[in-house]
Design an enzyme around this catalytic site. Structure first.
Site, PDB file in Angstrom:
ATOM      1  N   TYR A 199      -1.865  -0.525  10.360  1.00 55.40           N
ATOM      2  CA  TYR A 199      -1.902  -0.646   8.901  1.00 55.40           C
ATOM      3  C   TYR A 199      -0.424  -0.405   8.432  1.00 55.40           C
ATOM      4  O   TYR A 199       0.242  -0.926   7.480  1.00 55.40           O
ATOM      5  CB  TYR A 199      -3.330  -0.248   8.274  1.00 55.40           C
ATOM      6  N   LYS A 246       2.226  -2.400   6.358  1.00 55.28           N
ATOM      7  CA  LYS A 246       2.679  -2.685   4.979  1.00 55.28           C
ATOM      8  C   LYS A 246       4.168  -1.938   4.735  1.00 55.28           C
ATOM      9  O   LYS A 246       4.926  -2.326   3.909  1.00 55.28           O
ATOM     10  CB  LYS A 246       1.626  -1.223   4.411  1.00 55.28           C
ATOM     11  N   SER A 290       0.802  -1.231  -0.087  1.00 53.95           N
ATOM     12  CA  SER A 290      -0.008  -0.076   0.151  1.00 53.95           C
ATOM     13  C   SER A 290       0.764   1.192   0.073  1.00 53.95           C
ATOM     14  O   SER A 290       2.191   1.130   0.314  1.00 53.95           O
ATOM     15  CB  SER A 290      -0.911  -0.141   1.235  1.00 53.95           C
ATOM     16  N   ILE A 302      -8.504   2.384  -3.479  1.00 53.39           N
ATOM     17  CA  ILE A 302      -8.839   1.840  -4.404  1.00 53.39           C
ATOM     18  C   ILE A 302     -10.315   1.340  -4.071  1.00 53.39           C
ATOM     19  O   ILE A 302     -10.579   1.129  -2.882  1.00 53.39           O
ATOM     20  CB  ILE A 302      -8.037   0.476  -4.756  1.00 53.39           C
TER      21      ILE A 302
END
Length: 267
Positions: A165, A169, A152, A198
Site C-alpha cells: 500500500y 501511494k 495517502s 479517515i
C-alpha cells in the site's frame, strides 16, 4: 472551505463541470460525489459495487438538478476503462475533472506479502489509475480540466505492515507530479490529496475486526497531531477545492489532509 449550497458568494464551485469520480460506491469517493453534487457538478460515477453506487447516485439526486450518469465496472479490467471514458464523453460531450478515488488497502510486510497480493494492490491503486488517466487526458486537454488523485500519507511517510500500500501511494504521488509537469503547457492541472486515518470501511475490508479497528481509531490520539481520525467530508472538501477554478494556480501538489500526521515522528 465550501460555502453553503446556493450561496452566490461561494468560492468553490463546480457548476457546469463534468466530473468523473471513481470509487464512488463508498468512502471518500462517495463523499466526494455528494459534495460535488452540492457544488453543481454534472457527475459520472464509477464503482465496482453497483448497489452501493446507486445509493450514492440517489443521494446526489437529492442535492442537485442533475441525475448522475453511472459507469460501473472494475478498473482493473482493461476492457472496462475505455468504455467508462467513452460513455462519459458521449453522454456529456466533454470531461472537465477526473477524480481518481478508487483504491484498496492490503496488510503485509516485506516478509509475508505474496506476489499475488502485491500485484492486486498495484493493479488497483497504480496501474488502473494510470490507465484511466491516460485515456482521460485528451478530453481534459480540450477543456483545460484538472485531475485530483486520492493518495495517502502512506505515500509520504513509511509505516510497517502495509508495504504494498505504501509503495502504491508513493507511485501515485510521483505520477501526480510528473503528469502535472507534462500537462502544464496544456493548462491541465494535476494534484493529489494525501489523507491520514479517515473513518471509512477500507480498514475493515483489509481485514481488521471491530475491536482492532476501534483500537486503530483510538491510536490516532497519539499518531495524529489533532488527536483524532478525519472524516470523509474533510477530505472531499480539499478534493473539491483542487478540482475547482479556485485552485487555478495550483498544480503538482500532494496535499496532506491528515490532522498533522505527516509532520510527526511518533514512537
Amino acid at each position: 472551505m465550501a460555502a453553503a449550497a446556493g450561496d452566490p458568494e461561494q468560492v468553490v464551485s463546480l457548476r457546469g463541470k463534468v466530473c468523473l469520480v471513481t470509487g464512488a460506491s463508498s468512502g471518500i469517493g462517495a463523499g466526494t460525489a455528494l459534495l460535488f453534487a452540492r457544488l453543481g457538478a454534472r457527475l459520472a460515477l464509477n464503482g465496482r459495487n453497483e448497489e452501493k453506487l446507486q445509493e450514492t447516485a440517489h443521494g446526489c439526486e437529492e442535492l442537485c438538478d442533475h441525475k448522475p450518469f453511472l459507469v460501473p465496472g472494475d478498473l482493473t479490467d482493461e476492457t472496462v476503462v475505455p468504455r467508462i471514458v467513452e460513455q462519459t464523453v458521449a453522454h456529456f460531450g466533454q470531461l472537465d475533472v477526473l477524480v481518481n478515488s478508487g483504491g484498496i488497502l492490503s496488510m503485509g510486510s516485506v516478509e509475508n506479502t505474496s506476489l499475488q497480493d502485491f500485484d492486486r494492490v498495484m493493479n488497483v491503486n497504480v496501474r488502473a489509475l494510470f490507465h484511466l488517466t491516460h485515456l482521460a487526458v485528451p478530453h481534459l486537454i480540450q477543456t483545460r480540466g484538472s485531475i485530483v488523485n486520492v493518495s495517502s500519507v502512506a505515500g509520504q511517510r513509511s509505516f510497517p505492515g502495509v508495504l504494498a500500500y505504501c509503495m502504491s501511494k508513493s507511485a501515485v504521488d510521483q505520477l501526480t507530479r510528473c503528469a502535472a509537469l507534462e500537462l502544464a503547457s496544456k493548462q491541465v492541472r494535476v494534484n493529489a490529496v494525501c489523507p491520514g486515518v479517515i473513518i471509512t470501511d477500507i480498514h475493515r475490508r483489509a481485514g481488521l475486526n471491530e475491536e482492532q479497528y476501534a483500537q486503530y481509531l483510538k491510536n490516532t490520539q497519539n499518531t495524529h497531531a489533532l488527536g483524532r481520525p478525519g472524516t470523509v467530508d474533510e477530505v472531499a472538501r480539499m478534493i473539491a477545492f483542487l478540482a475547482s477554478d479556485a485552485a487555478s494556480y495550483i498544480t503538482g501538489v500532494t496535499i496532506p489532509v491528515d490532522g498533522g500526521r505527516h509532520a510527526m515522528c511518533p514512537r
